[in-house]
Write an enzyme that holds these catalytic residues in place. Structure first.
Site, short mmCIF file in Angstrom:
data_model
loop_
_atom_site.label_atom_id
_atom_site.label_comp_id
_atom_site.label_asym_id
_atom_site.label_seq_id
_atom_site.Cartn_x
_atom_site.Cartn_y
_atom_site.Cartn_z
N CYS A 108 35.25 8.28 -21.56
CA CYS A 108 34.69 7.67 -19.88
C CYS A 108 35.75 6.48 -19.65
O CYS A 108 36.81 6.29 -19.51
CB CYS A 108 33.30 7.60 -19.91
SG CYS A 108 32.48 7.48 -18.40
N HIS A 222 31.09 12.41 -22.65
CA HIS A 222 30.48 11.50 -23.81
C HIS A 222 30.01 12.47 -24.90
O HIS A 222 28.98 12.81 -25.26
CB HIS A 222 29.04 10.72 -23.11
CG HIS A 222 29.47 9.72 -22.16
ND1 HIS A 222 29.63 8.30 -22.62
CD2 HIS A 222 29.75 9.78 -20.96
CE1 HIS A 222 30.03 7.63 -21.76
NE2 HIS A 222 30.14 8.44 -20.66
N GLU A 224 29.38 11.62 -28.07
CA GLU A 224 28.29 11.04 -28.91
C GLU A 224 27.00 11.21 -28.44
O GLU A 224 26.14 10.75 -28.99
CB GLU A 224 28.75 9.43 -28.74
CG GLU A 224 28.52 8.46 -27.57
CD GLU A 224 29.27 8.65 -26.46
OE1 GLU A 224 29.15 7.94 -25.50
OE2 GLU A 224 30.37 9.37 -26.63
#
Length: 245
Positions: A108, A222, A224
């Site tokens: 990002c 993202h 994660e």
């Protein structure tokens, strides 16, 4: 958690080849703790079972040559850029990224900071680490309230077959989480390998949301924030490949 010096290091044990990986995660903004957890889980399922040490990066002195991998997570790219400039971290980061065997991943805002060109960039405005040959649009998909999730087709063999023991491919899509996300408008060098593109509607042209250029990986979304570890495994495999032997 950080100690009195502002540094924090965490080691995750592996039981395989004896390989050891040291990864720094910029701990300025964003989900850096989530990245740490995903790295730990990824190391445990890789065939090599490497031990992984994670170091939080907050100042120029944290950017040391013994790091093998670096993750620049999401956040507000302008704020992160100002932080790097005020703390004299831009040049140490550029120098580190340029060295052999060093692998970098930007998610990002990290994608924006790594790109050489940002759309509608003001003169004297947000600076860039100027690494990848791409033109990136900040907030391409809209503001925070326009955040969304979307399935991204996966075709790269290392993402479909994340280990040599995989007899059959895993699901051929990845659920991408886009939070005020950027997108790549243009690739300006053939060495940039597109890994994922997104087309939200028939009226919208597909845009690049994940790519690799040499030792640098960038994703607009993202990983994660999901339970799917394939992108973190791919990153660790890049690090292991660069540092083998």
């Amino acid at each position: 958690m950080p100690g009195s010096t502002g540094e924090s290091s965490h080691t995750m044990a592996g039981t395989g080849s004896g390989a050891h990986v040291t990864v720094g995660i910029m701990a300025v903004q964003g989900a850096f703790l989530e990245h740490q957890v995903a790295l730990q889980r990824s190391a445990e399922v890789l065939p090599q079972r490497p031990s992984v040490s994670v170091r939080e990066i907050r100042q120029a002195s944290d950017v040391t040559s013994d790091l093998q991998g670096l993750i620049i997570p999401g956040g507000e790219s302008t704020t992160m850029s100002l932080f790097l400039r005020r703390n004299n971290m831009e040049e140490p980061l550029r120098a580190w990224i340029g060295q052999k065997r060093h692998v970098t991943w930007g998610t990002c805002a990290g994608m924006i900071l790594l790109s050489k060109h940002t759309e509608h960039q003001k003169i004297g405005g947000q600076s860039s680490l100027g690494v990848t040959d791409t033109v990136v649009s900040r907030n391409y998909f809209g503001r925070q309230v326009d955040s969304f999730e979307a399935d991204l087709p996966i075709t790269h063999p290392q993402l479909l077959y994340p280990s040599s023991s995989s007899a059959s491919p895993q699901k051929d899509y990845f659920r991408g989480v886009f939070i005020r996300a950027p997108a790549v408008l243009e690739v300006t060098d053939p060495s940039v390998e597109v890994l994922a593109s997104l087309r939200l509607s028939d009226k919208m042209a597909p845009v690049v949301v994940a790519f690799r250029q040499g030792r640098v990986l960038s994703t607009a979304f993202h990983p994660e924030l999901t339970e799917d570890l394939r992108w973190h495994r791919y990153f660790l495999q890049m690090v292991l490949s660069e540092n083998q032997g």
